[in-house]
Design an enzyme around this catalytic site. Structure first.
Site, PDB file in Angstrom:
ATOM      1  N   GLY A  97      64.853  -0.267  98.327  1.00  0.00           N
ATOM      2  CA  GLY A  97      64.023  -0.465  99.515  1.00  0.00           C
ATOM      3  C   GLY A  97      64.689   0.148 100.736  1.00  0.00           C
ATOM      4  O   GLY A  97      64.477  -0.299 101.862  1.00  0.00           O
ATOM      5  N   CYS A  99      64.234   2.712 102.397  1.00  0.00           N
ATOM      6  CA  CYS A  99      63.413   3.367 103.427  1.00  0.00           C
ATOM      7  C   CYS A  99      62.566   2.336 104.171  1.00  0.00           C
ATOM      8  O   CYS A  99      61.755   2.686 105.022  1.00  0.00           O
ATOM      9  CB  CYS A  99      62.502   4.421 102.804  1.00  0.00           C
ATOM     10  SG  CYS A  99      63.435   5.762 102.069  1.00  0.00           S
ATOM     11  N   GLY A 148      65.967  -2.163 104.896  1.00  0.00           N
ATOM     12  CA  GLY A 148      66.761  -1.273 104.059  1.00  0.00           C
ATOM     13  C   GLY A 148      67.327  -0.079 104.804  1.00  0.00           C
ATOM     14  O   GLY A 148      68.493   0.268 104.618  1.00  0.00           O
ATOM     15  N   LYS A 164      59.831 -15.371  96.764  1.00  0.00           N
ATOM     16  CA  LYS A 164      61.190 -15.062  97.224  1.00  0.00           C
ATOM     17  C   LYS A 164      62.180 -16.052  96.612  1.00  0.00           C
ATOM     18  O   LYS A 164      63.276 -15.681  96.192  1.00  0.00           O
ATOM     19  CB  LYS A 164      61.290 -15.106  98.760  1.00  0.00           C
ATOM     20  CG  LYS A 164      60.560 -14.000  99.493  1.00  0.00           C
ATOM     21  CD  LYS A 164      61.003 -12.613  99.097  1.00  0.00           C
ATOM     22  CE  LYS A 164      62.242 -12.120  99.810  1.00  0.00           C
ATOM     23  NZ  LYS A 164      62.534 -10.694  99.450  1.00  0.00           N
ATOM     24  N   ILE A 171      63.331 -11.901 111.060  1.00  0.00           N
ATOM     25  CA  ILE A 171      63.931 -10.587 111.347  1.00  0.00           C
ATOM     26  C   ILE A 171      63.060  -9.811 112.315  1.00  0.00           C
ATOM     27  O   ILE A 171      61.832  -9.793 112.189  1.00  0.00           O
ATOM     28  CB  ILE A 171      64.066  -9.715 110.079  1.00  0.00           C
ATOM     29  CG1 ILE A 171      64.632 -10.512 108.919  1.00  0.00           C
ATOM     30  CG2 ILE A 171      64.943  -8.515 110.353  1.00  0.00           C
ATOM     31  CD1 ILE A 171      64.895  -9.637 107.695  1.00  0.00           C
TER      32      ILE A 171
END
Lengths: 467, 371
Positions: free
Chosen positions: B16, B18, B22, B161, B190
């Protein structure tokens, strides 16, 4: 305020009046000094304590007898030093040795000092300093050594500042300079007090290892005073706000007080408040180390007053126009909450942190940092008094996964409680009947009260019998 | 930093790499560590490093086990940082299937590939939301708080998750491959450059002139985390796992990183609406709080229910619902002492600076689109 004005004020602020009365009536000091057993010099010392300190006189006099006299004298010695440092009528050539050698004068029997200018407010203390000298000789050696050590450090610090022409003309420049200044005027006092508390075994010895906590106590108080007194100090041509901070908002120090720069001045004051607030959680941590109630009260009252004062000065344009201070009602309320336990003091800190956050303005460049600082205070309080218990949450989770269980439990509990009550009731009624109580009368009376639907001779009978 | 020698991480693969998080992991790897970097992503066109950075890019679907293993065989990673996850926005059955496929099945494939190709350390991006039931407050919660699973977990995304985290942690020193060490990072809220969720929505609210409503009393603290700090935590964890792998003994319980989950935040919870207002201010809002009207939580819940009812009647998914109200009134902040002690984690960028950078980036993106 005149009496009439006061009356009107309290008419509209009944809570404050209530706090004042509550404090005056219900406050029971942990210890009370006993003037009947005091020597004349001791009495004189307390007299000068009351004369020279508005805020500390009361709490010092309620201290544990072990520390009562040492701390009273510690205060008077530092006040004496301060009175020499403050006096601009004393030439620096005379002042410097006075400050640096003060710890020697305080050991000379009968030493007094009458060279203070006539307007120096605490000159009387030095004129009669022989009383302090006499009492200092009686202080236990370990306590005396602490007082002396801090007097030496403080005297030298004051002398350095007095000689520092740059400081006297331009005031404080950088933030480290600002904090160093606060260290000399408040951090050192804190150091002496912590050592006294630990030596007398009234505080956790760990406080000596974590001297940074003591430093925070002093910094928090002193920074708050410096923010609050900015207008008064400006009139006296003294500047303690560091240039590193105010120069971000205005070009010249005087601009801070000009109405056209008011918003910038407010933003500057919020950075000052933010800078002070960073010590708040460590102050709470420090207070957790106090083991004696009277010492706790002694340290907690000024801290509560400080956080309340920070809330009062935060985004308050009045600080650039006049003196501001918390109301007497609020002060009494705070004193009540600060003379019980750490939990209540934490409640005070959280309450005022939330009030500060409510006044916070998104346009202020320090907005989010202030919000985070208030959050940090709340988080710290949570770390010592947690609201949630992970074990209980996990247990609740399990219980929720077996739903039948706890509803059935509850039903059984209610049924068993009700049947116990019914059984006891029946037993009591049965016993009463067995002992000759007239149940029939009761029911008939009840029936009559409800309108007498049942025809019965009972009322008549009852009546006769009673006659 | 310049004079200090950069720590070594060997060959690092970012799955991940990109994506939002990541590509920040890749950026920090190149900035702060000595290592060879490879990236696996569905598409490797966006957020791609210039060729001079010598990052090896591989396009693959992580649920394709064969393809993944062939890439692993080629790149020979010592460390795998698995950040791939679909955005958590939608809540319909199609996206549920996607969550399951990428988060659970994909992670299972990644774990297998790690075990078969002798990877030493696997760091998985979980989420702090695995501990939330989306109703109750989380007050200064740490890793001792339970993970909410099954029917108690109302967000299917969080359920997947949590399932993936369980898979990853179960693979730590597992019998199939005892040399693979794993851990999970649980970031909260985030935000940062590349974020198309939190900031994008908040800025939209301001643009639509809806910044004048506050639901609840705004005394609820919330943890938001700047993306660079999250990336930093991943790499601290990777380094700790490599150090553990190199040592002969199994570390003491209170020092352990392998097999453990770590909550990561900016270590500065802020009041929920304060965060929104800081974003709006950074986006140019001229407002203070004078124009704000407070909508009590109870009223908000009634309005939310009415909205749900209305949209149900017209047969569309509601844009405004009770969950929104609950989120904006919920206290949800964490105690990250464990990450501080065991990973040596400390946020690199303070929250206000993170907000400034992220909003600036979001506005620049808009500007570029308009041109």
């Amino acid at each position: 305020m005149g009496a009439a004005k006061k009356a009107i004020y309290y008419l509209f602020h009944p809570n404050e009046l209530r706090s004042i009365i509550q404090w005056k009536v219900w406050h029971e000091p942990v210890h009370r000094r006993d003037p009947s057993k005091e020597t004349p010099t001791e009495k004189a010392c307390f007299h000068y304590l009351e004369l020279t300190s508005r805020s500390f006189a009361a709490v010092i006099q309620e201290l544990n007898p072990e520390l009562l006299m040492p701390i009273c004298l510690f205060y008077l010695v530092l006040r004496g030093l301060d009175t020499i440092e403050d006096d601009m009528t004393i030439d620096i050539k005379d002042k410097e040795p006075l400050l640096r050698n003060f710890h020697e004068f305080m050991e000379q029997d009968g030493w007094t000092f009458d060279k203070n200018g006539p307007n120096e407010k605490d000159r009387e203390l030095l004129v009669h300093f022989d009383n302090v000298v006499t009492e200092l000789k009686k202080v236990k050696k370990p306590y005396y050594e602490i007082i002396k050590d801090i007097t030496i450090k403080m005297g030298n610090g004051m002398a350095d500042y007095a000689l520092n022409a740059e400081h006297n003309i331009n005031g404080v420049n950088t933030i480290p300079e600002y904090e160093l200044y606060c260290h000399y005027v408040a951090g050192l006092v804190g150091e002496g007090l912590t050592r006294l508390f630990v030596t007398s075994e009234l505080a956790n010895p760990q406080l000596l290892v974590r001297m940074d906590l003591t430093e925070s106590m002093g910094q928090f108080l002193q920074k708050t005073n410096i923010i609050r007194d900015v207008h008064e100090d400006w009139l006296d041509k003294r500047r303690f706000w560091p240039k590193e901070i105010w120069s971000k908002y205005v070009d010249k120090w005087d601009d801070l007080f000009a109405p056209e720069h008011r918003e910038k001045a407010l933003q500057c004051s919020s950075e000052m408040v933010l800078n002070a607030l960073k010590h708040a959680d460590e102050c709470l941590f420090y207070m957790a180390g106090i083991r004696d109630q009277s010492v706790f009260n002694f340290v907690a009252i000024p801290q509560s007053m400080a956080i309340a004062t920070l809330e009062l000065v935060f985004r308050n344009p009045a600080i650039f126009q006049r003196n501001v201070k918390i109301t007497k009602g609020d002060a009494c309320q705070l004193m009540m909450e600060s003379t019980q336990n750490l939990r209540l003091v934490c409640d005070v800190f959280r309450r005022y942190a939330r009030r500060i956050h409510k006044k916070n303005d998104p346009r202020d460049p320090n907005f989010l940092a202030i919000s985070a600082q208030c959050g940090k205070i709340e988080q710290f309080i949570e770390s010592i008094f947690p609201t949630q218990d992970p074990k209980k949450i996990a247990a609740g989770q399990k219980a929720a996964n077996e739903p039948g269980m706890d509803t059935m439990d509850a039903v059984f509990l209610v049924i068993s409680a009700l049947s116990t009550l019914a059984l006891i009731g029946l037993l009591m009624v049965g016993l009463a009947w067995f002992m000759g109580a007239r149940m029939d009368k009761l029911f008939n009376n009840l029936d009559q009260a409800l309108g007498g639907s049942v025809r019965s001779p009972a009322p008549v009978l009852g009546g006769h019998e009673e006659l | 930093m310049v004079s200090e020698k950069k720590p070594e991480l060997g060959s690092v693969m970012v799955i991940g790499g990109c994506g939002f998080l990541g590509h920040h992991v890749v950026r920090l790897l190149l900035r702060d560590y000595t290592c060879a970097v490879s990236v696996v992503d569905l598409r490797c066109t966006r957020n791609r490093r210039p060729d001079s950075d010598a990052v090896a890019y591989y396009e693959a679907d992580i649920t394709d086990a064969e393809k993944l293993e062939s890439i692993f065989a080629k790149a020979k990673p010592d460390v795998v940082v698995h950040t791939a996850s679909p955005p958590a926005q939608a809540n319909d059955s199609v996206s549920h299937a996607l969550f399951k496929k990428v988060n659970v099945d994909g992670t299972a494939t990644v774990v297998k590939a790690c075990q078969r190709t002798g990877v030493k350390a696997l760091v998985y991006t979980s989420s702090a939301s695995v501990m939330s039931d989306n109703r109750s407050d989380l007050i200064n919660a740490d890793e001792r708080w339970p993970v909410i699973r099954g029917k108690d977990q109302s967000e299917y995304y969080s359920e997947t998750k949590a399932a993936a985290e369980e898979l990853v942690l179960a693979a730590n020193r597992a019998s199939e491959s005892p040399n693979l060490l794993t851990c999970a990072i649980r970031p909260s809220g985030i935000m940062g450059e590349g974020d198309t969720m939190v900031l994008y929505h908040l800025i939209n609210i301001y643009r639509q002139g809806r910044s004048n409503v506050q639901v609840g009393d705004n005394d609820n603290l919330f943890d938001f985390t700047y993306v660079e700090n999250v990336a930093h935590a991943h790499l601290l964890a990777a380094r700790a796992l490599l150090l553990t792998a190199a040592s002969k003994t199994i570390p003491l319980d209170h020092e352990r990183v392998d097999g453990e989950a770590f909550i990561i935040t900016n270590d500065s919870p802020v009041y929920f609406w304060d965060f929104a207002r800081a974003v709006w201010a950074a986006a140019g809002s001229p407002h203070g709080t004078e124009h704000v009207r407070v909508l009590p939580r109870g009223v908000g819940m009634v309005l939310g229910a009415l909205s749900e009812l209305f949209f149900w009647a017209i047969g569309k998914p509601p844009t405004f619902n009770r969950q929104r109200i609950i989120y904006s009134c919920m206290t949800r902040y964490y105690d990250i002492s464990k990450a501080k002690k065991r990973l040596g984690y400390k946020p690199l960028v303070p929250l206000d600076e993170g907000v400034r950078r992220s909003v600036k980036w979001t506005l620049e993106q808009e500007h570029m689109k308009q041109q």
